[in-house]
Design an enzyme around this catalytic site. Structure first.
Site, PDB file in Angstrom:
ATOM      1  N   ARG A 202       3.846  -0.528   8.171  1.00 30.32           N
ATOM      2  CA  ARG A 202       3.932   0.261   6.950  1.00 30.32           C
ATOM      3  C   ARG A 202       3.176  -0.402   5.825  1.00 30.32           C
ATOM      4  NH1 ARG A 202       7.694   3.738   5.181  1.00 30.32           N
ATOM      5  NH2 ARG A 202       6.065   3.865   3.631  1.00 30.32           N
TER       6      ARG A 202
ATOM      7  N   ARG B 123     -11.900   6.825   7.600  1.00 30.37           N
ATOM      8  CA  ARG B 123     -12.992   7.255   8.492  1.00 30.37           C
ATOM      9  C   ARG B 123     -14.341   6.689   8.091  1.00 30.37           C
ATOM     10  NH1 ARG B 123     -10.333  12.194   7.837  1.00 30.37           N
ATOM     11  NH2 ARG B 123     -11.978  12.909   6.442  1.00 30.37           N
TER      12      ARG B 123
ATOM     13  N   CYS C  49      -3.615  13.081   7.046  1.00 26.64           N
ATOM     14  CA  CYS C  49      -2.983  13.064   5.727  1.00 26.64           C
ATOM     15  C   CYS C  49      -1.901  14.129   5.635  1.00 26.64           C
ATOM     16  CB  CYS C  49      -3.993  13.389   4.633  1.00 26.64           C
ATOM     17  SG  CYS C  49      -5.296  12.202   4.431  1.00 26.64           S
TER      18      CYS C  49
ATOM     19  N   GLU D 278       4.169  13.662   0.822  1.00 24.84           N
ATOM     20  CA  GLU D 278       5.554  13.205   0.872  1.00 24.84           C
ATOM     21  C   GLU D 278       6.469  14.301   0.329  1.00 24.84           C
ATOM     22  OE1 GLU D 278       7.386  10.236   1.507  1.00 24.84           O
ATOM     23  OE2 GLU D 278       5.611   9.457   2.490  1.00 24.84           O
TER      24      GLU D 278
ATOM     25  N   ARG E 163       1.135   6.251   0.909  1.00 24.66           N
ATOM     26  CA  ARG E 163       1.845   5.489   1.936  1.00 24.66           C
ATOM     27  C   ARG E 163       1.090   5.568   3.254  1.00 24.66           C
ATOM     28  NH1 ARG E 163       5.804   7.847  -1.315  1.00 24.66           N
ATOM     29  NH2 ARG E 163       7.532   6.495  -1.898  1.00 24.66           N
TER      30      ARG E 163
ATOM     31  N   TYR F 269       2.454  -3.971   0.691  1.00 26.02           N
ATOM     32  CA  TYR F 269       2.718  -3.123  -0.476  1.00 26.02           C
ATOM     33  C   TYR F 269       1.910  -3.666  -1.644  1.00 26.02           C
ATOM     34  CZ  TYR F 269       6.227  -0.989   2.362  1.00 26.02           C
ATOM     35  OH  TYR F 269       6.842  -0.300   3.378  1.00 26.02           O
TER      36      TYR F 269
ATOM     37  N   ARG G 130       9.570  -1.765  -1.465  1.00 27.67           N
ATOM     38  CA  ARG G 130      10.155  -2.688  -0.473  1.00 27.67           C
ATOM     39  C   ARG G 130       9.974  -4.125  -0.941  1.00 27.67           C
ATOM     40  NH1 ARG G 130      11.503  -1.089   4.789  1.00 27.67           N
ATOM     41  NH2 ARG G 130      12.490  -3.140   4.674  1.00 27.67           N
TER      42      ARG G 130
END
Length: 120
Positions: free
Chosen positions: A6, A62, A74, A77, A89, A107, A115
């Site tokens: 992540r 890409r 893509c 959220e 994200r 992050y 996080r």
């Protein structure tokens, strides 16, 4: 074995160049921190908060040298009230023998608040 890695970042504004640049930085940092080559990557899922809509972040992936064959997608959220705005994200699926606890999640920028337990 396949592992999920992540990461997230934020942009200052909904501007195509900023979206593409910050996405590329994030993906390259995830690869660097986990010693990955494009051939190790199974797929990359990228989500953005609904306030990002002027560029497809997958385009940034890409166009990286050696990454043109990495499947990338893509999506937006969920629009949760109070969520971190202008956030990108990433969920990268990779072939790796690294133990799950040793995976390095990344992050950047304002996304470190998501996080703090995983930020170096």
């Amino acid at each position: 074995m396949i592992r999920g890695i992540r990461g997230a970042t934020t942009v200052e504004a909904n501007q195509p160049d900023e979206i593409l640049n910050e996405t590329a930085k994030l993906v390259l940092e995830i690869a660097k921190e986990n010693t990955l080559q494009p051939e190790d990557i199974v797929s990359v899922l990228i989500s953005t908060t609904p306030d990002i809509n002027t560029a497809f972040p997958a385009k940034a992936v890409r166009t990286l040298e050696g990454w043109q064959y990495v499947p990338t997608m893509c999506m937006h959220e969920m629009n949760v009230p109070g969520a971190l705005p202008l956030c990108i994200r990433v969920l990268m699926h990779v072939n790796s023998d690294v133990n799950q606890k040793d995976v390095q999640h990344v992050y950047l920028n304002g996304a470190v608040v998501l996080r703090p337990d995983l930020v170096k």
